[in-house]
Design an enzyme around this catalytic site. Structure first.
Site, PDB file in Angstrom:
ATOM      1  N   LEU A   1       0.741  -1.289   0.031  1.00 45.55           N
ATOM      2  CA  LEU A   1       0.060   0.087  -0.041  1.00 45.55           C
ATOM      3  C   LEU A   1       0.748   1.363   0.096  1.00 45.55           C
ATOM      4  O   LEU A   1       0.822   2.233   0.972  1.00 45.55           O
ATOM      5  CB  LEU A   1      -0.839  -0.044   1.192  1.00 45.55           C
ATOM      6  CG  LEU A   1      -2.183   0.751   0.942  1.00 45.55           C
ATOM      7  CD1 LEU A   1      -3.228   0.106   0.171  1.00 45.55           C
ATOM      8  CD2 LEU A   1      -2.841   1.214   2.311  1.00 45.55           C
ATOM      9  N   GLY A   2       1.637   1.340  -1.263  1.00 43.00           N
ATOM     10  CA  GLY A   2       2.539   2.720  -1.136  1.00 43.00           C
ATOM     11  C   GLY A   2       1.850   3.596  -1.858  1.00 43.00           C
ATOM     12  O   GLY A   2       0.388   3.508  -2.101  1.00 43.00           O
ATOM     13  N   ARG A   3       2.295   4.488  -2.798  1.00 42.04           N
ATOM     14  CA  ARG A   3       1.583   5.242  -3.410  1.00 42.04           C
ATOM     15  C   ARG A   3       0.621   4.794  -4.458  1.00 42.04           C
ATOM     16  O   ARG A   3      -0.695   5.203  -4.363  1.00 42.04           O
ATOM     17  CB  ARG A   3       2.457   6.292  -4.152  1.00 42.04           C
ATOM     18  CG  ARG A   3       3.414   7.357  -3.235  1.00 42.04           C
ATOM     19  CD  ARG A   3       4.240   8.294  -4.075  1.00 42.04           C
ATOM     20  NE  ARG A   3       5.522   7.589  -3.797  1.00 42.04           N
ATOM     21  CZ  ARG A   3       6.623   8.339  -3.865  1.00 42.04           C
ATOM     22  NH1 ARG A   3       6.811   9.268  -3.615  1.00 42.04           N
ATOM     23  NH2 ARG A   3       7.752   7.425  -4.029  1.00 42.04           N
TER      24      ARG A   3
ATOM     25  N   SER B   1       1.159  -5.074   3.821  1.00 42.46           N
ATOM     26  CA  SER B   1       2.485  -4.284   3.873  1.00 42.46           C
ATOM     27  C   SER B   1       3.304  -4.679   5.207  1.00 42.46           C
ATOM     28  O   SER B   1       2.638  -5.277   6.224  1.00 42.46           O
ATOM     29  CB  SER B   1       2.237  -2.765   3.802  1.00 42.46           C
ATOM     30  OG  SER B   1       1.595  -2.199   4.759  1.00 42.46           O
TER      31      SER B   1
ATOM     32  N   ILE C   1       0.978  -4.851 -11.609  1.00 44.33           N
ATOM     33  CA  ILE C   1       1.461  -3.669 -12.157  1.00 44.33           C
ATOM     34  C   ILE C   1       2.687  -3.118 -11.603  1.00 44.33           C
ATOM     35  O   ILE C   1       3.027  -1.936 -11.565  1.00 44.33           O
ATOM     36  CB  ILE C   1       0.220  -2.548 -11.987  1.00 44.33           C
ATOM     37  CG1 ILE C   1      -0.449  -2.337 -10.567  1.00 44.33           C
ATOM     38  CG2 ILE C   1      -0.809  -2.905 -13.225  1.00 44.33           C
ATOM     39  CD1 ILE C   1      -1.124  -1.206 -10.730  1.00 44.33           C
TER      40      ILE C   1
ATOM     41  N   ARG D   1       6.610  -5.259 -10.814  1.00 45.07           N
ATOM     42  CA  ARG D   1       7.725  -5.910 -11.567  1.00 45.07           C
ATOM     43  C   ARG D   1       7.381  -7.259 -11.518  1.00 45.07           C
ATOM     44  O   ARG D   1       7.089  -7.866 -10.869  1.00 45.07           O
ATOM     45  CB  ARG D   1       8.929  -5.696 -10.888  1.00 45.07           C
ATOM     46  CG  ARG D   1       9.600  -4.099 -10.883  1.00 45.07           C
ATOM     47  CD  ARG D   1      10.137  -4.138 -12.460  1.00 45.07           C
ATOM     48  NE  ARG D   1      10.466  -2.615 -12.606  1.00 45.07           N
ATOM     49  CZ  ARG D   1      10.180  -1.499 -12.940  1.00 45.07           C
ATOM     50  NH1 ARG D   1       8.860  -1.634 -13.192  1.00 45.07           N
ATOM     51  NH2 ARG D   1      10.869  -0.322 -12.843  1.00 45.07           N
TER      52      ARG D   1
ATOM     53  N   ASP E   1       1.083  -6.686 -16.653  1.00 45.38           N
ATOM     54  CA  ASP E   1       1.728  -5.632 -17.621  1.00 45.38           C
ATOM     55  C   ASP E   1       3.373  -5.821 -17.608  1.00 45.38           C
ATOM     56  O   ASP E   1       3.750  -4.915 -18.137  1.00 45.38           O
ATOM     57  CB  ASP E   1       1.328  -4.076 -16.923  1.00 45.38           C
ATOM     58  CG  ASP E   1       1.796  -2.939 -17.831  1.00 45.38           C
ATOM     59  OD1 ASP E   1       1.506  -3.084 -18.888  1.00 45.38           O
ATOM     60  OD2 ASP E   1       2.266  -1.856 -17.461  1.00 45.38           O
TER      61      ASP E   1
ATOM     62  N   GLU F   1      10.938  -9.283 -20.456  1.00 44.96           N
ATOM     63  CA  GLU F   1      10.282  -8.504 -21.329  1.00 44.96           C
ATOM     64  C   GLU F   1      11.175  -7.720 -22.140  1.00 44.96           C
ATOM     65  O   GLU F   1      12.267  -7.203 -21.603  1.00 44.96           O
ATOM     66  CB  GLU F   1       9.324  -7.505 -20.576  1.00 44.96           C
ATOM     67  CG  GLU F   1       9.765  -6.648 -19.642  1.00 44.96           C
ATOM     68  CD  GLU F   1       8.889  -5.606 -19.012  1.00 44.96           C
ATOM     69  OE1 GLU F   1       8.055  -6.350 -18.017  1.00 44.96           O
ATOM     70  OE2 GLU F   1       8.948  -4.593 -19.011  1.00 44.96           O
TER      71      GLU F   1
ATOM     72  N   HIS G   1       3.829  -3.557 -20.830  1.00 44.62           N
ATOM     73  CA  HIS G   1       4.363  -2.694 -19.843  1.00 44.62           C
ATOM     74  C   HIS G   1       4.334  -1.006 -20.167  1.00 44.62           C
ATOM     75  O   HIS G   1       4.766  -0.360 -20.654  1.00 44.62           O
ATOM     76  CB  HIS G   1       5.892  -2.754 -19.780  1.00 44.62           C
ATOM     77  CG  HIS G   1       6.533  -2.226 -18.638  1.00 44.62           C
ATOM     78  ND1 HIS G   1       7.781  -2.592 -17.841  1.00 44.62           N
ATOM     79  CD2 HIS G   1       6.063  -1.278 -17.847  1.00 44.62           C
ATOM     80  CE1 HIS G   1       8.108  -1.983 -16.893  1.00 44.62           C
ATOM     81  NE2 HIS G   1       7.147  -1.135 -16.654  1.00 44.62           N
TER      82      HIS G   1
END
Ligand code: 8YV
Length: 315
Positions: free
Chosen positions: A153-155, A175, A232, A234, A258, A263, A281
């Site tokens: 739950l970061g930005r 988290s 979304i 890595r 994504d 990739e 991505h």
């Protein structure tokens, strides 16, 4: 004044390249066929690297640039930059946080809706003539009211959660510590427990050596045959082989991705699957956000060479 030399690790939109080219001498590493020879030939006076989130800067690259002072990343993720190598030499590192947060969150939610409601398959149904030939599209799954789990739950995770709240979803997150701004969203520290209480599971945590394969067999099996996994962040945050096995064996319902190991050359097993939504991505890929990212890459470099405080330092 002689222009500062920089190493450009990946391409940028034309306007951003123009700004860099006006101020700096840019060595276009990404266009070189023989990378080692290119570094040897051009590296001696390079004082900055301009790179992208997924491309980073390796220890070898840093070592090949004896005058390197700063690495400016076009992207929020800095996992692909060898921070220890930078720290050892007192090299500054910057990224582009905040400006991309809402686009990445929007894209995660868009992938959830597209996959759950069969939007891409629905369009194919119309285009192929199946609608006229066979009738209505097979029924899909709703998202409103479902249980969402957010790993990190970061930005970006926070903005995803805010959006999901508008879909009346029951939100929980994981988290290392509970977050003060999480309000009434449930805190479930253990990712496997979080997956067990989730219908739709978002991976939004910053990648590091510690988070590698944090989504492994345990999380995937806990999500189960009705569960949806959305990444979304890595690729390295997910054990991709375990994910593919689970999708093929229907132990996991579906996945929207994504980002991928290796990739843009992704594992061909993904291409044979119908229960996935795969994207190139592009979560931060809007003209508006990429412009802001390009400006921050430039502004960080300019600030460094003008002797000002860095706008968005990592190191
Ligand atoms: C890429 C990203 O940097 O922010 C990140 O960490 O992965 C992306 O925004 C972007 O695709 C540009 O290459």
């Amino acid at each position: 004044m002689t222009k500062v030399e920089i190493l450009q690790v990946g391409g940028y939109p034309p306007a951003d390249e123009e700004a860099l080219n006006q101020r700096f001498i840019t060595h276009r590493y990404f266009e070189a066929a023989d990378k080692a020879e290119f570094l040897e030939r051009n590296g001696a006076n390079v004082r900055a690297i301009a790179t992208r989130g997924e491309l980073g800067a390796s220890r070898e690259m840093i070592a090949a640039l004896p005058k390197l002072e700063i690495i400016s990343i076009y992207g929020v993720g800095y996992d692909a930059v060898d921070l220890a190598a930078a720290r050892d030499r007192g090299i500054r590192v910057t990224n582009t946080p905040d400006v991309l947060t809402k686009d990445v969150a929007d894209f995660g939610v868009a992938m959830m809706l597209a996959l759950a409601r069969g939007i891409i398959g629905g369009q194919d149904w119309v285009r192929s003539g199946d609608w006229a030939r066979k009738g209505g599209y097979p029924l899909q799954r709703r998202v409103h009211g479902k249980r969402a789990g957010i790993l990190g739950l970061g930005r970006i995770g926070y903005e995803v959660a805010r959006r999901l709240a508008a879909f009346d979803m029951d939100i929980a997150y994981s988290s290392p510590e509970p977050k003060a701004h999480a309000g009434e969203w449930a805190y479930v520290k253990d990712p496997v427990e979080l997956a067990a209480r989730s219908d739709i599971f978002f991976v939004t945590l910053a990648a590091s050596a510690k988070t590698r394969h944090i989504v492994g067999r345990g999380v995937i099996e806990a999500l189960g045959p009705e569960g949806m996994l959305i990444n979304i962040s890595r690729a390295a945050n997910i054990d991709e082989v375990a994910l593919l096995d689970a999708l093929e064996g229907r132990m996991l319902g579906s996945a929207a991705l994504d980002v991928f190991d290796g990739e843009p050359k992704i594992n061909p097993r993904f291409l044979a699957l119908e229960n996935v939504l795969i994207q190139p991505h592009q979560a931060s890929g809007t003209a508006e956000t990429r412009r802001a990212m390009g400006k921050l890459v430039f502004d960080n470099l300019a600030a460094h060479f003008d002797g000002h405080a860095l706008p968005t330092p990592v190191l």
